[in-house]
Design a protein around this motif. Structure first.
Motif, PDB file in Angstrom:
ATOM      1  N   TYR A  50     -22.895  -5.211  91.525  1.00 25.96           N
ATOM      2  CA  TYR A  50     -21.373  -5.991  91.484  1.00 25.96           C
ATOM      3  C   TYR A  50     -22.077  -7.251  91.421  1.00 25.96           C
ATOM      4  O   TYR A  50     -21.587  -8.248  90.900  1.00 25.96           O
ATOM      5  CB  TYR A  50     -21.088  -5.730  93.044  1.00 25.96           C
ATOM      6  CG  TYR A  50     -21.887  -6.222  94.115  1.00 25.96           C
ATOM      7  CD1 TYR A  50     -22.726  -7.248  94.538  1.00 25.96           C
ATOM      8  CD2 TYR A  50     -22.549  -5.539  95.321  1.00 25.96           C
ATOM      9  CE1 TYR A  50     -23.335  -7.357  95.470  1.00 25.96           C
ATOM     10  CE2 TYR A  50     -23.156  -5.090  96.108  1.00 25.96           C
ATOM     11  CZ  TYR A  50     -24.218  -6.096  96.318  1.00 25.96           C
ATOM     12  OH  TYR A  50     -24.636  -6.184  97.371  1.00 25.96           O
ATOM     13  N   ALA A  53     -19.972  -9.233  88.298  1.00 28.75           N
ATOM     14  CA  ALA A  53     -19.160  -9.391  88.837  1.00 28.75           C
ATOM     15  C   ALA A  53     -18.970 -10.741  89.640  1.00 28.75           C
ATOM     16  O   ALA A  53     -18.259 -11.547  89.253  1.00 28.75           O
ATOM     17  CB  ALA A  53     -18.132  -8.854  89.412  1.00 28.75           C
ATOM     18  N   LEU A  54     -20.148 -10.642  90.800  1.00 31.65           N
ATOM     19  CA  LEU A  54     -19.898 -11.535  91.279  1.00 31.65           C
ATOM     20  C   LEU A  54     -20.423 -13.307  90.369  1.00 31.65           C
ATOM     21  O   LEU A  54     -19.764 -14.516  91.723  1.00 31.65           O
ATOM     22  CB  LEU A  54     -20.925 -11.631  92.617  1.00 31.65           C
ATOM     23  CG  LEU A  54     -20.580 -12.860  93.597  1.00 31.65           C
ATOM     24  CD1 LEU A  54     -19.902 -12.745  94.598  1.00 31.65           C
ATOM     25  CD2 LEU A  54     -21.733 -12.032  94.452  1.00 31.65           C
ATOM     26  N   ALA A  56     -19.887 -13.628  87.903  1.00 32.35           N
ATOM     27  CA  ALA A  56     -18.113 -14.505  86.647  1.00 32.35           C
ATOM     28  C   ALA A  56     -17.248 -15.223  87.742  1.00 32.35           C
ATOM     29  O   ALA A  56     -16.542 -16.129  87.456  1.00 32.35           O
ATOM     30  CB  ALA A  56     -17.627 -13.933  85.636  1.00 32.35           C
ATOM     31  N   GLY A  57     -17.151 -13.977  89.059  1.00 32.63           N
ATOM     32  CA  GLY A  57     -16.602 -15.321  90.324  1.00 32.63           C
ATOM     33  C   GLY A  57     -17.062 -16.626  90.388  1.00 32.63           C
ATOM     34  O   GLY A  57     -15.374 -17.882  89.641  1.00 32.63           O
ATOM     35  N   VAL A  58     -17.915 -16.785  91.100  1.00 35.40           N
ATOM     36  CA  VAL A  58     -18.910 -18.175  91.197  1.00 35.40           C
ATOM     37  C   VAL A  58     -18.477 -18.859  90.142  1.00 35.40           C
ATOM     38  O   VAL A  58     -18.084 -19.871  89.814  1.00 35.40           O
ATOM     39  CB  VAL A  58     -20.339 -17.496  91.126  1.00 35.40           C
ATOM     40  CG1 VAL A  58     -20.722 -19.476  91.947  1.00 35.40           C
ATOM     41  CG2 VAL A  58     -20.057 -16.767  92.828  1.00 35.40           C
ATOM     42  N   ALA A  60     -15.783 -18.976  87.578  1.00 32.17           N
ATOM     43  CA  ALA A  60     -14.669 -18.838  87.556  1.00 32.17           C
ATOM     44  C   ALA A  60     -13.878 -20.027  88.559  1.00 32.17           C
ATOM     45  O   ALA A  60     -13.528 -21.179  87.937  1.00 32.17           O
ATOM     46  CB  ALA A  60     -13.517 -17.560  87.465  1.00 32.17           C
ATOM     47  N   ALA A  61     -14.558 -19.837  89.870  1.00 35.40           N
ATOM     48  CA  ALA A  61     -14.269 -20.895  90.998  1.00 35.40           C
ATOM     49  C   ALA A  61     -15.161 -22.170  90.683  1.00 35.40           C
ATOM     50  O   ALA A  61     -13.819 -23.275  90.871  1.00 35.40           O
ATOM     51  CB  ALA A  61     -14.655 -20.355  92.217  1.00 35.40           C
ATOM     52  N   LEU A  82     -20.045 -21.380  97.401  1.00 35.40           N
ATOM     53  CA  LEU A  82     -19.919 -20.741  96.363  1.00 35.40           C
ATOM     54  C   LEU A  82     -20.809 -20.215  96.000  1.00 35.40           C
ATOM     55  O   LEU A  82     -21.441 -18.770  95.868  1.00 35.40           O
ATOM     56  CB  LEU A  82     -18.800 -20.526  95.693  1.00 35.40           C
ATOM     57  CG  LEU A  82     -17.508 -20.982  95.929  1.00 35.40           C
ATOM     58  CD1 LEU A  82     -16.681 -21.489  94.647  1.00 35.40           C
ATOM     59  CD2 LEU A  82     -16.694 -19.797  96.386  1.00 35.40           C
ATOM     60  N   GLY A  86     -23.060 -16.539  96.524  1.00 36.43           N
ATOM     61  CA  GLY A  86     -23.524 -15.712  95.331  1.00 36.43           C
ATOM     62  C   GLY A  86     -25.151 -15.234  95.201  1.00 36.43           C
ATOM     63  O   GLY A  86     -24.824 -14.670  94.820  1.00 36.43           O
TER      64      GLY A  86
END
Length: 145
Positions: A50, A53-54, A56-58, A60-61, A82, A86
């Motif tokens: 994962y 994906a993590l 990419a989320g960080v 994006a945030a 974040l 992460g």
């Protein structure tokens, strides 16, 4: 004739005639007499599945924070908030030990564990089962290497 048990644990069973591994999927059963070229392999550590994906989320945030937050100091605090979890989640999984073998002409992974102590118990039990089977005159007669 009674079956001799060499090892019984939550994820494996080694008897004089069977090796059974209980991974998270369906149990895998191997006849000890059909195992050849058994070897120990230390699989390298790998990135957790994962982690991308993590990351990419960080990211994006962070971009959303830059656009939406009015004060740069708040942005830096949010980014650090974040980034710390992460980075922790991006750590690699520990390496695993695996038993590989030829089973009825096919290369297979017999067993895998990240716990070195349990792995050594299982591999030693399999070694003993194969040695004891080879010694009996009415046994399976494993070919000498």
């Amino acid at each position: 004739m009674r079956t001799r048990i060499y090892y019984r644990g939550p994820d494996a069973l080694v008897s004089d005639d069977q090796f059974v591994w209980h991974p998270q999927s369906a149990p895998q059963v191997f006849a000890v007499s059909d195992l050849r070229n058994v070897g120990l392999v230390q699989a390298p550590s790998r990135i957790r599945p994962y982690a991308p994906a993590l990351a990419a989320g960080v990211l994006a945030a962070a971009v959303a924070g830059w656009v939406l937050l009015p004060d740069p100091a708040i942005y830096v605090l949010v980014l650090l908030g974040l980034a710390v979890p992460g980075v922790a989640m991006l750590w690699r999984e520990p390496g695993r030990w695996e038993l590989h073998a030829q089973y009825r002409g096919t290369a297979v992974v017999l067993y895998s564990s990240a716990d070195a102590r349990v792995f050594n118990q299982v591999s030693r039990a399999l070694r003993r089962a194969m040695e004891d089977t080879r010694r009996t005159p009415w046994g399976y007669g494993l070919a000498a290497a």
